[in-house]
Design an enzyme around this catalytic site. Sequence first.
Site, short mmCIF file in Angstrom:
data_model
loop_
_atom_site.label_atom_id
_atom_site.label_comp_id
_atom_site.label_asym_id
_atom_site.label_seq_id
_atom_site.Cartn_x
_atom_site.Cartn_y
_atom_site.Cartn_z
N HIS A 4 35.88 -28.38 -5.61
CA HIS A 4 34.72 -28.61 -4.06
C HIS A 4 33.83 -28.31 -4.18
O HIS A 4 32.80 -28.23 -5.37
CB HIS A 4 36.11 -27.31 -3.35
CG HIS A 4 36.66 -27.27 -2.59
ND1 HIS A 4 37.98 -27.16 -3.65
CD2 HIS A 4 37.20 -27.40 -1.30
CE1 HIS A 4 39.02 -27.13 -2.83
NE2 HIS A 4 39.07 -28.28 -2.13
N ASN A 32 29.64 -23.42 16.16
CA ASN A 32 29.31 -24.22 15.60
C ASN A 32 28.58 -24.15 13.86
O ASN A 32 28.01 -24.69 13.31
CB ASN A 32 27.44 -22.93 15.57
CG ASN A 32 27.58 -23.22 16.79
OD1 ASN A 32 27.58 -23.75 17.64
ND2 ASN A 32 26.57 -21.94 17.83
N LYS A 85 31.60 -23.36 -2.05
CA LYS A 85 33.16 -22.46 -1.54
C LYS A 85 33.07 -20.79 -2.17
O LYS A 85 32.98 -21.16 -3.86
CB LYS A 85 33.40 -23.64 -2.14
CG LYS A 85 34.92 -23.04 -1.44
CD LYS A 85 36.59 -23.99 -2.22
CE LYS A 85 37.48 -23.41 -1.71
NZ LYS A 85 37.84 -22.91 0.11
#
Length: 266
Positions: free
Chosen positions: A154, A14, A158
């Site tokens: 990023h 998921n 993160k």
Amino acid sequence: MNTKTVRIGIAGINGRVGRLLREEVVAAGAIVAGGSTRNGIMEPASSDATGQACPIFTSIADLAKVCDVVIDFTNVATVKAHAEALAPAGTAWVLGTTGLGEEDQAAVDAAAQRIAVVQAANFSPGVTLMTRLARQMAAALPGREYDAEILEMHHRQKVDAPSGTALAIGNAVADGRGIVLKDHMETARDGHTGPRADDAIGFAVLRGGQIVGEHSVIFTSANEQISLTHRSFNRRIYATGAVRAAQWIGARGPGLYSMDNVLGLE
């Protein structure tokens, strides 16, 4: 093993990458044999075109029983448990989780003595080639003349820094120069740091927005600068590479493999 009928399990089905993996497994002509979730419920994929129903488990050991290989982009907290479940089952493992500690890596290494494991900080073919080039460049450009710096950015969610990919690039630079990364890496500079040391490998980390991933390795001398940059526009590239690794690993015996192996570079 026929790659078109390989049974692939997806740990964390998921998750953001997990949903993409479902689509990429089907697109590659393989079978989504099952998935694992915390609650045993599968949520809709980002596309409804997967066309495959599959069993969902809360136990990685149960997932291992129904597939030939498990693709795992979950969390570092699960690595040891997954290693201990997959090795006895004889189920191959494609591992993209980063931020592993020494004990986690030891568990992966132990599993690789019993099953085939493809472990990579990044499954993008482009990043794989960039890392290989960084090693070659570092070997040709000595640290006393060329300073090596690694820059990465990023998304704001993160949790680990520097990124696993940045560390992989750093290790490649260190390997090229015949040194050990942990003895030469600089991850923070503040205040009066003094002059930069020869053979230092610097890291700069940026976080913001929803940037999928950007990495640069920069070699700078008194007279020139050479840089390599890779930008990921979509997480799908990681899913595509991981499925390629899952199909490749089916015919391999126990061992710890990399994306270099998958791409035929080693």
